[in-house]
Design an enzyme around this catalytic site. Structure first.
Site, mmCIF file in Angstrom:
data_model
loop_
_atom_site.group_PDB
_atom_site.id
_atom_site.type_symbol
_atom_site.label_atom_id
_atom_site.label_comp_id
_atom_site.label_asym_id
_atom_site.label_seq_id
_atom_site.Cartn_x
_atom_site.Cartn_y
_atom_site.Cartn_z
ATOM 1 N N PHE A 79 -12.429 -12.792 32.316
ATOM 2 C CA PHE A 79 -11.891 -13.847 33.174
ATOM 3 C C PHE A 79 -11.350 -13.206 34.454
ATOM 4 C CE2 PHE A 79 -10.528 -14.651 28.667
ATOM 5 C CZ PHE A 79 -11.723 -15.220 28.291
ATOM 6 N N ASP B 101 -9.479 -12.550 37.363
ATOM 7 C CA ASP B 101 -8.284 -13.028 38.046
ATOM 8 C C ASP B 101 -7.783 -11.930 38.982
ATOM 9 O OD1 ASP B 101 -7.290 -11.175 36.263
ATOM 10 O OD2 ASP B 101 -5.897 -12.541 35.269
ATOM 11 N N ASP C 258 -10.954 -8.615 27.509
ATOM 12 C CA ASP C 258 -10.115 -9.196 28.559
ATOM 13 C C ASP C 258 -8.719 -9.510 28.041
ATOM 14 O OD1 ASP C 258 -8.908 -11.717 29.924
ATOM 15 O OD2 ASP C 258 -10.347 -10.981 31.395
#
Length: 373
Positions: free
Chosen positions: A273, A275, A346
């Site tokens: 993910f 970010d 992750d």
């Protein structure tokens, strides 16, 4: 014993046979490319490799990928990477809660942009005398609102919340308020209205339509809710990162430990993910290296515009790094019988970053104000 020093091409070829994915656009195999039509939106995995193959502001370091994969191996053997670690926080939804799925949807609809400008106190929510920051502050604020009588998991309620009401729900114990309150309110209203009109007010109904496929569920989320449609155009090519949409898929899978409503047979097709905090950990492990100009911007806290080349390269190269580490792990005899996928890698990196925050904070992280992460 076969180790992580296995030739990377052999690892990729083995992964291809196991998972039936295509091998193309790896930056260290420049002759092994696939050509895309420019109006095609690439999947997050394909986007990561496309971006990595053309990046000029961010460099991927193969030795760092080896280091990361070795650290993940050790964490797997120590039992510190597990699907069971998902719901440990007291403010996170639990699978025995009948409103769990709807709570996950609301939380991930608002799961973005928690960073604070330098030298300002963090947005902090105190619940049951415990201070929370970042994503867990969001969870704590929503659980607090529920306890105070606001039925925040019901779409017919949160679709009608005003900015002022949401601001009260997300109130801080410091002088720093949560950013993008207008955009957060718009996301809630959109999700609530779509869920009510298309899925009879239940996230479970949407999940059932995915027929136990993580990819189907991801596609349903991004096609149904525009606020989850995290896409950009890079070098003339449409790319998809889908951070919040993918984390919602992963949250469903993790919360129910891959069983029942969380049974998603192709969860390994979901990427990390992308970010602002996990890339910081990838720099820490020596997987990513930024150009001097980009590093200077990060050090000075300069905001990178959403969709800019630098911002897209950080996120896309992060996806490629974690995928390549995963590809090494699935061919390692030490880990091939253990549950591992980009989702778990992750989650471990994100948790580990919080654990060693003091050791990595000097590295800085890129800052972008956006609803997508």
């Amino acid at each position: 014993m076969k180790s992580l020093s296995v030739n990377l091409f052999v690892a990729l070829r083995s992964y291809h046979k196991i998972n039936k994915i295509s091998l193309y656009n790896f930056s260290f195999f420049p002759n092994n490319k696939r050509f895309f039509t420019m109006n095609e939106v690439l999947t997050p995995r394909d986007s990561g490799e496309f971006i990595a193959s053309k990046a000029s502001h961010v460099k991927i370091i193969p030795d760092g990928i080896q280091k990361l994969a070795s650290a993940v191996e050790e964490a797997l053997e120590a039992g510190s990477i597990s699907i069971r670690g998902f719901a440990e926080s007291p403010v996170h939804p639990k699978p025995n809660d009948p409103e769990c799925l709807d709570a996950l949807l609301v939380m991930d609809a608002l799961n973005f942009s928690f960073w604070t400008p330098d030298n300002q106190p963090k947005w902090t929510v105190v619940y049951d005398d415990v201070p929370y920051t970042g994503y867990f502050a969001l969870c704590a604020a929503l659980v607090r609102a529920k306890k105070e009588g606001v039925d925040v998991w019901r779409p017919e309620v949160y679709s009608k919340l005003t900015e002022q009401q949401l601001k009260e729900i997300l109130r801080s114990s410091t002088t720093t308020e949560v950013p993008l309150i207008k955009e957060r309110c718009q996301c809630l209203q959109e999700v609530g209205n779509v869920l009510t009109t298309k899925f009879s007010g239940s996230f479970s109904n949407l999940i059932k339509q995915a027929e136990e496929s993580a990819v189907n569920l991801l596609n349903l989320i991004v096609s149904s809710f525009p606020c989850f449609r995290d896409e950009a155009t890079y070098k003339g090519q449409k790319v998809a990162i889908y951070k919040r949409a993918q984390i919602l898929v992963a949250d469903v899978w993790s919360c129910f430990e891959g069983q029942g409503q969380g049974r998603l047979k192709d969860i390994d097709q979901i990427t990390m993910f992308a970010d602002y905090r996990v890339p910081q950990m990838l720099v820490y492990y020596g997987c990513l290296e930024y150009s001097p100009q980009l590093q200077e911007k990060i050090a000075k806290g300069v905001d990178l515009p959403p969709g800019s080349e630098e911002e897209v390269e950080i996120r896309g190269c992060s996806i490629a790094v974690v995928d390549r580490a995963y590809q090494l792990l699935v061919t390692s005899e030490r880990t091939h019988n253990r549950m591992v996928n980009p989702v778990l890698i992750d989650q471990w990196l994100w948790t580990e970053r919080r654990r060693i925050a003091d050791a990595v904070e000097h590295l800085g992280y890129h800052k972008t104000r956006t609803i997508f992460y």
